[in-house]
Write a protein that holds these residues in place. Sequence first.
Motif, short mmCIF file in Angstrom:
data_model
loop_
_atom_site.label_atom_id
_atom_site.label_comp_id
_atom_site.label_asym_id
_atom_site.label_seq_id
_atom_site.Cartn_x
_atom_site.Cartn_y
_atom_site.Cartn_z
N SER A 63 49.68 41.46 42.82
CA SER A 63 49.23 42.73 42.23
C SER A 63 47.97 42.59 41.39
CB SER A 63 50.36 43.31 41.37
OG SER A 63 50.73 42.40 40.37
N TYR A 64 47.26 41.46 41.49
CA TYR A 64 46.02 41.27 40.73
C TYR A 64 45.03 42.40 41.00
CZ TYR A 64 41.73 38.81 39.14
OH TYR A 64 40.57 38.45 38.50
N PHE A 65 44.44 42.95 39.95
CA PHE A 65 43.33 43.90 40.15
C PHE A 65 42.23 43.65 39.13
CE2 PHE A 65 44.54 46.93 36.75
CZ PHE A 65 45.88 46.61 36.59
N HIS A 66 40.99 43.87 39.58
CA HIS A 66 39.80 43.68 38.75
C HIS A 66 39.64 44.87 37.81
CE1 HIS A 66 35.60 42.67 37.82
NE2 HIS A 66 35.32 43.95 38.04
N ILE A 67 39.39 44.62 36.53
CA ILE A 67 39.19 45.72 35.57
C ILE A 67 37.74 45.76 35.10
CG2 ILE A 67 39.89 46.71 33.35
CD1 ILE A 67 42.65 45.56 33.74
N GLY A 68 37.12 44.61 34.92
CA GLY A 68 35.74 44.59 34.46
C GLY A 68 35.19 43.19 34.39
N ALA A 69 33.85 43.05 34.37
CA ALA A 69 33.23 41.73 34.39
C ALA A 69 32.72 41.32 33.00
CB ALA A 69 32.08 41.70 35.38
N ASP A 70 32.48 42.29 32.11
CA ASP A 70 31.92 41.98 30.79
C ASP A 70 32.54 42.88 29.73
OD1 ASP A 70 30.34 40.91 28.80
OD2 ASP A 70 28.66 42.27 29.20
N PRO A 71 33.60 42.45 29.06
CA PRO A 71 34.29 41.16 29.21
C PRO A 71 35.05 41.07 30.54
CG PRO A 71 35.54 42.58 27.75
CD PRO A 71 34.24 43.29 28.03
N ALA A 72 35.32 39.83 30.96
CA ALA A 72 36.00 39.58 32.23
C ALA A 72 37.50 39.88 32.08
CB ALA A 72 35.79 38.12 32.64
N LEU A 73 37.92 41.02 32.67
CA LEU A 73 39.30 41.49 32.50
C LEU A 73 39.97 41.69 33.86
CD1 LEU A 73 38.81 44.34 29.83
CD2 LEU A 73 39.55 41.98 29.41
N CYS A 74 41.24 41.35 33.92
CA CYS A 74 42.01 41.60 35.14
C CYS A 74 43.42 42.05 34.78
CB CYS A 74 42.07 40.35 36.02
SG CYS A 74 42.91 38.96 35.25
N GLY A 75 44.09 42.68 35.73
CA GLY A 75 45.45 43.17 35.50
C GLY A 75 46.42 42.59 36.52
N ILE A 76 47.68 42.50 36.13
CA ILE A 76 48.78 42.22 37.06
C ILE A 76 49.96 43.11 36.67
CG2 ILE A 76 48.27 39.81 37.73
CD1 ILE A 76 50.41 39.07 35.54
N VAL A 77 50.88 43.33 37.61
CA VAL A 77 52.06 44.15 37.35
C VAL A 77 53.28 43.25 37.37
CG1 VAL A 77 53.45 46.09 38.14
CG2 VAL A 77 50.97 46.13 38.46
N ILE A 78 54.11 43.35 36.32
CA ILE A 78 55.33 42.54 36.27
C ILE A 78 56.54 43.47 36.36
CG2 ILE A 78 56.67 40.88 34.92
CD1 ILE A 78 54.25 39.62 33.96
N ARG A 79 57.43 43.14 37.31
CA ARG A 79 58.60 43.98 37.54
C ARG A 79 59.72 43.68 36.54
NH1 ARG A 79 60.31 43.64 43.70
NH2 ARG A 79 58.58 42.26 44.20
N PRO A 80 60.57 44.67 36.29
CA PRO A 80 61.64 44.49 35.30
C PRO A 80 62.85 43.77 35.88
CG PRO A 80 61.73 46.72 36.14
CD PRO A 80 60.60 46.02 36.86
N ASN A 81 62.66 42.54 36.38
CA ASN A 81 63.85 41.79 36.80
C ASN A 81 63.90 40.45 36.08
OD1 ASN A 81 62.15 40.02 38.13
ND2 ASN A 81 62.41 41.04 40.10
N GLU A 82 64.97 39.77 36.25
CA GLU A 82 65.25 38.56 35.49
C GLU A 82 64.14 37.53 35.65
OE1 GLU A 82 68.44 35.19 35.91
OE2 GLU A 82 69.34 37.17 36.18
N GLU A 83 63.78 37.30 36.89
CA GLU A 83 62.77 36.28 37.22
C GLU A 83 61.46 36.53 36.47
OE1 GLU A 83 60.58 34.90 41.35
OE2 GLU A 83 61.71 36.75 41.19
N SER A 84 61.02 37.79 36.51
CA SER A 84 59.73 38.07 35.91
C SER A 84 59.84 38.14 34.38
CB SER A 84 59.15 39.36 36.48
OG SER A 84 60.07 40.40 36.37
N GLU A 85 61.04 38.42 33.87
CA GLU A 85 61.25 38.37 32.42
C GLU A 85 60.81 37.02 31.90
OE1 GLU A 85 63.13 40.37 29.93
OE2 GLU A 85 62.58 41.98 31.29
N ASN A 86 61.09 36.00 32.70
CA ASN A 86 60.68 34.65 32.40
C ASN A 86 59.17 34.55 32.23
OD1 ASN A 86 61.20 31.98 32.11
ND2 ASN A 86 62.33 31.79 34.01
#
Lengths: 206, 206
Positions: free
Chosen positions: A50-73
């Motif tokens: 789910s990586y997405f580019h947000i901006g280059a200056d400053p260099a920002l990116c996003g990811i989405v974390i699902r509400p399950n046990e594994e990703s809680e980790n």
Amino acid sequence: MAMKWIIDDFEKMERRYRGNLINSIGGYKSLHLLGTRSPNENNNLATFSSYFHIGADPALCGIVIRPNEESENTLGNIARNGQYTLNHVLPSFYEKAHQCSAKYPAGVSEFEAVGLTPHFIESFHAPFVAESLIKIGCELVEKVDVTMNGTTIIIGRIVFLEAPDDCLLEDGSIDLNAAQTVTCSGLDTYHVAQLLGKLPYAKSPK
Amino acid sequence: MAMKWIIDDFEKMERRYRGNLINSIGGYKSLHLLGTRSPNENNNLATFSSYFHIGADPALCGIVIRPNEESENTLGNIARNGQYTLNHVLPSFYEKAHQCSAKYPAGVSEFEAVGLTPHFIESFHAPFVAESLIKIGCELVEKVDVTMNGTTIIIGRIVFLEAPDDCLLEDGSIDLNAAQTVTCSGLDTYHVAQLLGKLPYAKSPK
């Protein structure tokens, strides 16, 4: 012939069928192994698309974390020390990358479980994947809760980058074909890509 | 040999060089033509490569809109009537899709300027791209402002889908190779993809 669905159709679908459809309809996705380190020094590795580019200056990116046990980790580790790594996947180990999406008991390192090598750099707690040619180190900037389904968008600042010098083009772009970066679709399908074309900056006619 | 950069290096880079590097380092991206309709019934079409999957039930996706004039147009139209379309790009018209990233004066329809055909469905104001085999209709759910760089994350609910029946697999997945969906990297580079493998659901060994 074209298949058409409206919102009511989605609600009637079997859960996994709907998951496969909605997860693949958006097109090709980036694929990363996301590395974090827990307070008791366990190295965690998880598959993300789910990586997405947000901006280059400053260099920002996003990811989405699902509400399950594994990703809680993953989410818990990011929240605690603010650092995580994003590592590109190569055709030589895409099956290992997929295996990182399995649920392992807490305390089991996915690195050991699937046979990948943690790699550390100075002043950074989170483990990189030694086998990845392109490595990104991020620091947490902001957490956004998506109230409608309980997921969390993690916005991070890129503080470290590594890429092979023969994949770096003169204009600063990374040649992902040369880097053999793998792309994915849906929850389980992996691809390599072939260049169609690199186009000049688009201008409207005067 | 590996090139390495840290945060200070990014700040010293020439603006376009940094843009190309940071925009391509995340891997392959989905590519969409985003269609909106203005209050004075102008059909707007813009190139987007920031689609990300948020969830399947309800069906939610995100895109990132930059704080520039061109995207204000897209953002303004979405804010006003809440509807937008996301249309996959084929190799046969990827150059036209790229041309939609040019800045056209307000009032000029990118459909006409680049030679693509607006397509409408019942109860939906925003134009689809007739040439696209995969079409997604979305309604605005939430706008998230990223304070650090002025971008806006648009969270939308998928309310309409169209895909060719011969690209729909038995498990609900869309075969993006069969659909000839184009993927992109950076700001200007376009690719098609080839299947590496579709893997079974990953489980940890008992």
